[in-house]
Design an enzyme around this catalytic site. Structure first.
Site, PDB file in Angstrom:
ATOM      1  N   GLY A  21      11.073  -5.444 -15.198  1.00 41.17           N
ATOM      2  CA  GLY A  21      12.364  -5.741 -14.586  1.00 41.17           C
ATOM      3  C   GLY A  21      12.727  -7.206 -14.648  1.00 41.17           C
ATOM      4  O   GLY A  21      13.401  -7.733 -13.753  1.00 41.17           O
ATOM      5  N   ALA A  22      12.334  -7.880 -15.723  1.00 41.62           N
ATOM      6  CA  ALA A  22      12.546  -9.333 -15.815  1.00 41.62           C
ATOM      7  C   ALA A  22      13.889  -9.707 -16.415  1.00 41.62           C
ATOM      8  O   ALA A  22      14.125 -10.870 -16.723  1.00 41.62           O
ATOM      9  CB  ALA A  22      11.421  -9.969 -16.636  1.00 41.62           C
ATOM     10  N   ASN A  23      14.784  -8.745 -16.544  1.00 39.93           N
ATOM     11  CA  ASN A  23      16.107  -9.052 -17.094  1.00 39.93           C
ATOM     12  C   ASN A  23      17.060  -9.607 -16.047  1.00 39.93           C
ATOM     13  O   ASN A  23      18.159 -10.075 -16.382  1.00 39.93           O
ATOM     14  CB  ASN A  23      16.725  -7.801 -17.726  1.00 39.93           C
ATOM     15  CG  ASN A  23      16.824  -6.638 -16.762  1.00 39.93           C
ATOM     16  OD1 ASN A  23      15.839  -5.955 -16.537  1.00 39.93           O
ATOM     17  ND2 ASN A  23      17.989  -6.421 -16.181  1.00 39.93           N
ATOM     18  N   GLY A  25      17.340 -10.924 -11.443  1.00 43.42           N
ATOM     19  CA  GLY A  25      16.748 -11.027 -10.120  1.00 43.42           C
ATOM     20  C   GLY A  25      15.396 -11.696 -10.055  1.00 43.42           C
ATOM     21  O   GLY A  25      15.126 -12.683 -10.750  1.00 43.42           O
ATOM     22  N   GLY A  27      12.483 -10.789 -11.102  1.00 40.17           N
ATOM     23  CA  GLY A  27      11.702 -10.777 -12.332  1.00 40.17           C
ATOM     24  C   GLY A  27      12.095 -11.899 -13.274  1.00 40.17           C
ATOM     25  O   GLY A  27      11.228 -12.540 -13.885  1.00 40.17           O
ATOM     26  N   SER A 138       7.896  -3.967  -0.216  1.00 39.50           N
ATOM     27  CA  SER A 138       9.045  -4.358   0.600  1.00 39.50           C
ATOM     28  C   SER A 138       8.724  -4.138   2.065  1.00 39.50           C
ATOM     29  O   SER A 138       7.887  -3.297   2.416  1.00 39.50           O
ATOM     30  CB  SER A 138      10.265  -3.513   0.215  1.00 39.50           C
ATOM     31  OG  SER A 138      11.292  -3.600   1.190  1.00 39.50           O
ATOM     32  N   TYR A 164      13.299   5.541  -0.329  1.00 34.99           N
ATOM     33  CA  TYR A 164      12.965   4.159  -0.693  1.00 34.99           C
ATOM     34  C   TYR A 164      11.734   3.693   0.088  1.00 34.99           C
ATOM     35  O   TYR A 164      10.796   3.115  -0.484  1.00 34.99           O
ATOM     36  CB  TYR A 164      14.147   3.236  -0.408  1.00 34.99           C
ATOM     37  CG  TYR A 164      13.878   1.791  -0.776  1.00 34.99           C
ATOM     38  CD1 TYR A 164      13.617   1.420  -2.095  1.00 34.99           C
ATOM     39  CD2 TYR A 164      13.885   0.799   0.197  1.00 34.99           C
ATOM     40  CE1 TYR A 164      13.364   0.105  -2.441  1.00 34.99           C
ATOM     41  CE2 TYR A 164      13.646  -0.533  -0.134  1.00 34.99           C
ATOM     42  CZ  TYR A 164      13.382  -0.872  -1.452  1.00 34.99           C
ATOM     43  OH  TYR A 164      13.132  -2.190  -1.791  1.00 34.99           O
TER      44      TYR A 164
END
Length: 294
Positions: A21-23, A25, A27, A138, A164
């Site tokens: 998820g480094a695209n 936020g 990440g 979280s 979640y």
């Protein structure tokens, strides 16, 4: 432990990190800090186009590979095509409070992406991981409950926030059981968990309800920056004094903001019986055995 920030990341030259998820936020922020410290970073992204834009700003030590955690075929392909040892895997990607949807393999989207996808990825990469596995949870784990009989919400009435919370509690149980098994196997690899507190990212914009607007306002008024929110996972990934099985998050204002330090978790997050049962169920669902002898 004082005000730990990116200036205290040791030289990471010669080390390879995989960040899911480094695209965008947290990440993207983590990838930027790691490349600045000299690391080689693989941006594992579902949206390759966005990932390539981030990588272009990071320089030649950053590369992008497609990874869709909601599709086990994609997870397997990513692991098979990654032809390098990995010092640290950061399981950062996630979805939050989305409407009821199913992954390519039929899992409820939040448990499928946040937990089962990362479980499979970790298992497939573990033989090549030499340093740490960092899993991002979280504070919402506090509202979570693991329903082993209906993990994928096939029989219950779907509740997006409960789903979640379940997925984030699963992250901590996975981290705990992974460290137990690594220790039992005599492995030097550490399992460490982190959470960002309340950080302004795109995570809060996909509920497809009026809450998207409310959380957008909250991001502007109350949330800390993504740069601050990424500090706990960077600490977990690089700090010399991060503890095996540890859990780190912001230390200010009820754990929602501030510099990183040890974070508390619920009794449910320390339930070794449920952790083992969830592990075994995750192996069955994903078809990926992970340190099964332990």
């Amino acid at each position: 432990m004082g005000r730990w920030d990116t200036a205290q990341i040791a030289d990471q030259t010669g080390r390879t990190f995989v960040v899911t998820g480094a695209n965008s936020g947290l990440g993207a922020v983590a990838a930027r800090a790691l490349t600045k410290a000299g690391a080689t970073v693989v941006l594992a992204c579902r949206d390759v186009t966005k990932g390539e834009k981030v990588a272009a700003d990071l320089g030649e030590r950053a590369s992008v590979r497609r990874l869709d955690l909601a599709d086990l075929a994609s997870v397997r392909a990513f692991a098979a095509e990654l032809d390098t040892p990995v010092d640290v895997l950061i399981n950062n990607a996630g979805v939050m409070a989305v409407p009821l949807r199913r992954t390519a393999d039929g899992f409820e989207m939040q448990i499928g992406t946040n937990h089962l996808g990362h479980f499979a990825l970790t298992g497939l990469l573990l033989p090549r991981i030499t340093g740490r596995v960092v899993t991002v949870s979280s504070g919402a784990h506090r509202a979570g409950k693991i329903d082993l009989a209906d993990l994928n919400w096939e029989h219950r009435s779907y509740q997006r926030w409960s789903a979640y919370g379940q997925s984030k509690l699963a992250n901590l149980l996975f981290n705990r059981e992974l460290q137990r098994r690594l220790t039992a196997a005599g492995s030097p690899v550490l399992a460490v968990a982190a959470h960002p507190g309340y950080a302004a990212t795109e995570l809060q914009s996909h509920t497809e309800t009026f809450l998207d607007g409310l959380m957008s306002v909250g991001n502007r008024i109350f949330a800390q920056s993504a740069e601050m929110g990424a500090l706990p996972e960077l600490y977990a990934a690089t700090a010399a004094d991060a503890k095996p099985g540890g859990y780190y998050g912001p230390t200010g204002f009820g754990g929602t903001r501030g510099y990183p330090g040890p974070s508390g978790s619920t009794a449910a997050a320390k339930d070794d019986v449920v952790a083992r049962q969830l592990w075994e169920l995750s192996e069955q669902l994903t078809g990926v055995p992970v340190l099964s002898a332990y």
